[in-house]
Write a protein that holds these residues in place. Structure first.
Motif, PDB file in Angstrom:
ATOM      1  N   TRP A 119       0.840  -1.193   0.000  1.00  0.00           N
ATOM      2  CA  TRP A 119       0.000   0.000   0.000  1.00  0.00           C
ATOM      3  C   TRP A 119       0.876   1.244   0.000  1.00  0.00           C
ATOM      4  N   ARG A 120       0.286   2.288  -0.544  1.00  0.00           N
ATOM      5  CA  ARG A 120       0.980   3.570  -0.623  1.00  0.00           C
ATOM      6  C   ARG A 120       0.047   4.650  -0.080  1.00  0.00           C
ATOM      7  N   SER A 121       0.559   5.537   0.718  1.00  0.00           N
ATOM      8  CA  SER A 121      -0.252   6.594   1.313  1.00  0.00           C
ATOM      9  C   SER A 121      -0.409   7.739   0.322  1.00  0.00           C
ATOM     10  N   GLU A 122      -1.677   8.099   0.040  1.00  0.00           N
ATOM     11  CA  GLU A 122      -1.976   9.207  -0.867  1.00  0.00           C
ATOM     12  C   GLU A 122      -2.990  10.135  -0.208  1.00  0.00           C
ATOM     13  N   MET A 123      -2.894  11.414  -0.521  1.00  0.00           N
ATOM     14  CA  MET A 123      -3.806  12.400   0.037  1.00  0.00           C
ATOM     15  C   MET A 123      -5.066  12.489  -0.821  1.00  0.00           C
ATOM     16  N   ARG A 124      -6.217  12.308  -0.206  1.00  0.00           N
ATOM     17  CA  ARG A 124      -7.505  12.452  -0.880  1.00  0.00           C
ATOM     18  C   ARG A 124      -8.414  13.259   0.034  1.00  0.00           C
ATOM     19  N   ASP A 125      -8.898  14.364  -0.491  1.00  0.00           N
ATOM     20  CA  ASP A 125      -9.712  15.269   0.319  1.00  0.00           C
ATOM     21  C   ASP A 125      -8.978  15.686   1.578  1.00  0.00           C
ATOM     22  N   ASP A 126      -7.682  15.976   1.422  1.00  0.00           N
ATOM     23  CA  ASP A 126      -6.829  16.426   2.530  1.00  0.00           C
ATOM     24  C   ASP A 126      -6.673  15.375   3.619  1.00  0.00           C
ATOM     25  N   LYS A 127      -6.911  14.114   3.281  1.00  0.00           N
ATOM     26  CA  LYS A 127      -6.738  13.033   4.250  1.00  0.00           C
ATOM     27  C   LYS A 127      -5.869  11.946   3.641  1.00  0.00           C
ATOM     28  N   ALA A 128      -5.006  11.345   4.465  1.00  0.00           N
ATOM     29  CA  ALA A 128      -4.141  10.267   3.988  1.00  0.00           C
ATOM     30  C   ALA A 128      -4.959   8.992   3.806  1.00  0.00           C
ATOM     31  N   THR A 129      -4.865   8.389   2.643  1.00  0.00           N
ATOM     32  CA  THR A 129      -5.582   7.153   2.328  1.00  0.00           C
ATOM     33  C   THR A 129      -4.589   6.104   1.868  1.00  0.00           C
ATOM     34  N   LYS A 130      -4.756   4.873   2.343  1.00  0.00           N
ATOM     35  CA  LYS A 130      -3.863   3.774   1.967  1.00  0.00           C
ATOM     36  C   LYS A 130      -4.397   3.115   0.691  1.00  0.00           C
ATOM     37  N   VAL A 131      -3.684   3.317  -0.399  1.00  0.00           N
ATOM     38  CA  VAL A 131      -4.095   2.801  -1.701  1.00  0.00           C
ATOM     39  C   VAL A 131      -3.361   1.492  -1.972  1.00  0.00           C
ATOM     40  N   PRO A 132      -4.071   0.407  -2.345  1.00  0.00           N
ATOM     41  CA  PRO A 132      -3.400  -0.875  -2.603  1.00  0.00           C
ATOM     42  C   PRO A 132      -2.487  -0.813  -3.814  1.00  0.00           C
ATOM     43  N   VAL A 133      -1.364  -1.514  -3.736  1.00  0.00           N
ATOM     44  CA  VAL A 133      -0.351  -1.514  -4.788  1.00  0.00           C
ATOM     45  C   VAL A 133       0.030  -2.957  -5.117  1.00  0.00           C
ATOM     46  N   ASN A 134       0.214  -3.239  -6.394  1.00  0.00           N
ATOM     47  CA  ASN A 134       0.684  -4.551  -6.832  1.00  0.00           C
ATOM     48  C   ASN A 134       2.167  -4.672  -6.488  1.00  0.00           C
ATOM     49  N   PRO A 135       2.574  -5.611  -5.613  1.00  0.00           N
ATOM     50  CA  PRO A 135       3.977  -5.700  -5.186  1.00  0.00           C
ATOM     51  C   PRO A 135       4.934  -5.993  -6.339  1.00  0.00           C
ATOM     52  N   ALA A 136       4.459  -6.744  -7.347  1.00  0.00           N
ATOM     53  CA  ALA A 136       5.341  -7.160  -8.436  1.00  0.00           C
ATOM     54  C   ALA A 136       5.577  -6.065  -9.454  1.00  0.00           C
TER      55      ALA A 136
ATOM     56  N   GLY B 285      -3.227  -2.017  -7.241  1.00  0.00           N
ATOM     57  CA  GLY B 285      -3.566  -3.310  -6.675  1.00  0.00           C
ATOM     58  C   GLY B 285      -5.028  -3.351  -6.282  1.00  0.00           C
ATOM     59  N   SER B 286      -5.536  -4.544  -6.033  1.00  0.00           N
ATOM     60  CA  SER B 286      -6.938  -4.704  -5.666  1.00  0.00           C
ATOM     61  C   SER B 286      -7.109  -5.931  -4.788  1.00  0.00           C
ATOM     62  N   ALA B 287      -7.931  -5.783  -3.755  1.00  0.00           N
ATOM     63  CA  ALA B 287      -8.212  -6.907  -2.862  1.00  0.00           C
ATOM     64  C   ALA B 287      -9.189  -7.886  -3.481  1.00  0.00           C
ATOM     65  N   THR B 288      -9.692  -7.593  -4.671  1.00  0.00           N
ATOM     66  CA  THR B 288     -10.611  -8.509  -5.360  1.00  0.00           C
ATOM     67  C   THR B 288     -10.001  -9.093  -6.625  1.00  0.00           C
ATOM     68  N   ASP B 289      -8.742  -8.788  -6.900  1.00  0.00           N
ATOM     69  CA  ASP B 289      -8.071  -9.307  -8.096  1.00  0.00           C
ATOM     70  C   ASP B 289      -6.786 -10.003  -7.677  1.00  0.00           C
ATOM     71  N   SER B 290      -6.805 -11.336  -7.655  1.00  0.00           N
ATOM     72  CA  SER B 290      -5.665 -12.112  -7.165  1.00  0.00           C
ATOM     73  C   SER B 290      -4.420 -11.942  -8.032  1.00  0.00           C
ATOM     74  N   VAL B 291      -4.591 -11.467  -9.273  1.00  0.00           N
ATOM     75  CA  VAL B 291      -3.440 -11.242 -10.141  1.00  0.00           C
ATOM     76  C   VAL B 291      -2.511 -10.185  -9.552  1.00  0.00           C
ATOM     77  N   THR B 292      -3.046  -9.288  -8.738  1.00  0.00           N
ATOM     78  CA  THR B 292      -2.243  -8.203  -8.160  1.00  0.00           C
ATOM     79  C   THR B 292      -1.668  -8.567  -6.798  1.00  0.00           C
ATOM     80  N   TRP B 293      -1.813  -9.814  -6.387  1.00  0.00           N
ATOM     81  CA  TRP B 293      -1.268 -10.265  -5.101  1.00  0.00           C
ATOM     82  C   TRP B 293       0.069 -10.974  -5.326  1.00  0.00           C
ATOM     83  N   SER B 294       0.787 -11.205  -4.240  1.00  0.00           N
ATOM     84  CA  SER B 294       2.069 -11.906  -4.344  1.00  0.00           C
ATOM     85  C   SER B 294       2.368 -12.623  -3.032  1.00  0.00           C
ATOM     86  N   ASP B 295       3.550 -13.205  -2.968  1.00  0.00           N
ATOM     87  CA  ASP B 295       4.008 -13.809  -1.718  1.00  0.00           C
ATOM     88  C   ASP B 295       4.577 -12.721  -0.812  1.00  0.00           C
TER      89      ASP B 295
END
Length: 415
Positions: free
Chosen positions: A25-42, A47-57
């Motif tokens: 995850w990467r912290s990004e500012m949205r509406d002046d608030k820090a939001t943790k955005v999912p990132v594909n490690p590879a 990234g997405s918690a509903t798409d296993s292609v973006t997951w890794s070990d």
């Protein structure tokens, strides 16, 4: 990584470490608030918690953090694992370590692996069990067990188990006391009930989350869905209108299933902290009311059961009727704005292509001029050489004639 809590994977339970359900995850500012955005490690991409292609070990996820491609790691909950995450926010003083009484009571009652959250102001508890139906958040307590990712630090809380333990009874009690609203004192407004056009059986989603996303992306308006899913709000007057547009599309494909819509929206790029803020006198959050209104505005819902093919095709390609506005003029206005946006983008692309072609044409014309000039220069040199050879021949002819006359002269004198 966050400043307060460093990552320590050695403290993570073995049952988590061995699964390939990790994102960053990467912290990004949205509406002046820090939001943790999912990132594909590879790849470092979305990234997405509903798409296993973006997951890794786990190792791949940790390597991405160590190379500064991400701020932290997270574990994705799925229907195939037995884990439930309990998130306790704003209950710990990061300076003194003091814990709120309610948070301490929950930690003690669940009695399972617990760690400090990345911010240092909360806790994450992992238990084995099945999350009860109903709401998944109230106040500073949130529970989830699928299609979500849990930020992980490995900052184990001393005195709690180092393993994930099965705590079904305790989980039910915690959910009833701290998450599920008291129905005796809080009456759900009638408008919160999905209309009869939605699925009759709302106990289980008609389609799982991955199928919903696949169908939404492959539909005639799939490009629109994908832009909203990635968090793009262009074409809408406000972020809230974009939220409503995505929820209307989700309402169509989920059959008006509130929990599934909520679960999916939280994984989209539009999700922000405002989603869980209480905005209404009846205790409803902004997200709950947005879902409720989206379902109300949706006149038709996708039905996965076999039926007339033409009717099915029509519904799959025309969920545009569920757009962002409250009335038809607003819907058409949003549609025109979005269409103009697409046309403007296309015109810009074509103009850039034309400019590149013009530059290439000019380059080729210059090369052609250079090539045309070279043969003329060569011909001049050839002409000069020819003239020299001709001149030389004439000189030689003259010399030969003179020599002949001289010889004849001396020959006659000798006679």
């Amino acid at each position: 990584m966050c400043d307060e809590i460093d990552l320590d994977i050695d403290q993570l339970p073995p049952e988590l470490r061995e699964r390939e359900q990790w994102v960053c995850w990467r912290s990004e500012m949205r509406d002046d608030k820090a939001t943790k955005v999912p990132v594909n490690p590879a790849t470092g991409g979305f990234g997405s918690a509903t798409d296993s292609v973006t997951w890794s070990d786990l190792n791949t996820a940790v390597a991405a953090v160590e190379s500064d491609d991400a701020d932290g790691i997270g574990f994705v909950f799925t229907d195939d694992d037995p884990f439930v995450g309990v998130d306790l926010d704003d209950c710990r003083d990061p300076e003194t370590g003091t814990i709120d009484d309610d948070a301490q009571a929950i930690i003690t009652q669940l009695d399972s692996y617990t760690e400090v959250s990345p911010s240092g102001t909360g806790f994450h508890i992992l238990v084995a069990g099945k999350l009860p139906a109903g709401r998944n958040r109230r106040g500073s307590v949130e529970c989830y067990d699928t299609a979500r990712f849990f930020t992980v630090t490995g900052a184990h809380v001393a005195g709690t188990p180092t393993a994930i333990t099965h705590r079904q009874d305790a989980l039910v009690d915690i959910h009833r006391e701290y998450v599920q609203p008291d129905t005796a004192s809080t009456t759900e407004p009638p408008s919160a009930t999905p209309p009869t056009a939605a699925r009759d059986d709302a106990s289980e989603p008609a389609l799982n989350d991955e199928v919903v996303l696949t169908k939404a992306r492959e539909a005639a308006n799939g490009e629109k869905f994908d832009r909203l899913w990635r968090g793009q709000t262009s074409g809408y007057e406000s972020h809230s209108e974009a939220d409503m547009a995505l929820c209307c599309l989700l309402a169509f494909w989920t059959g008006g299933d509130h929990p599934q819509m909520d679960r999916l929206f939280r994984e989209s790029g539009l999700y922000r902290e405002k989603w869980d803020e209480v905005h209404y006198a009846d205790g409803s959050t902004y997200g709950e009311k947005t879902i409720e209104r989206a379902v109300q505005q949706t006149s038709e819902f996708y039905d996965p059961s076999p039926r007339n093919e033409s009717t099915q095709s029509k519904l799959e390609t025309e969920p545009e009727t569920t757009d962002v506005g409250i009335d038809e003029p607003n819907r058409q206005n949003a549609y025109l704005i979005e269409k103009n946006q697409l046309l403007s983008t296309r015109v810009s692309e074509l103009e850039a292509t034309i400019k590149q072609k013009d530059e290439r044409i000019a380059e080729l014309e210059s090369q052609l001029e250079d090539l045309s000039a070279e043969p003329s220069a060569g011909s001049g040199e050839d002409n000069r050489e020819q003239e020299q050879r001709t001149s030389g021949s004439e000189d030689n002819s003259d010399n030969t004639s003179l020599l002949g006359r001289t010889r004849r002269l001396f020959s006659e004198n000798s006679k």
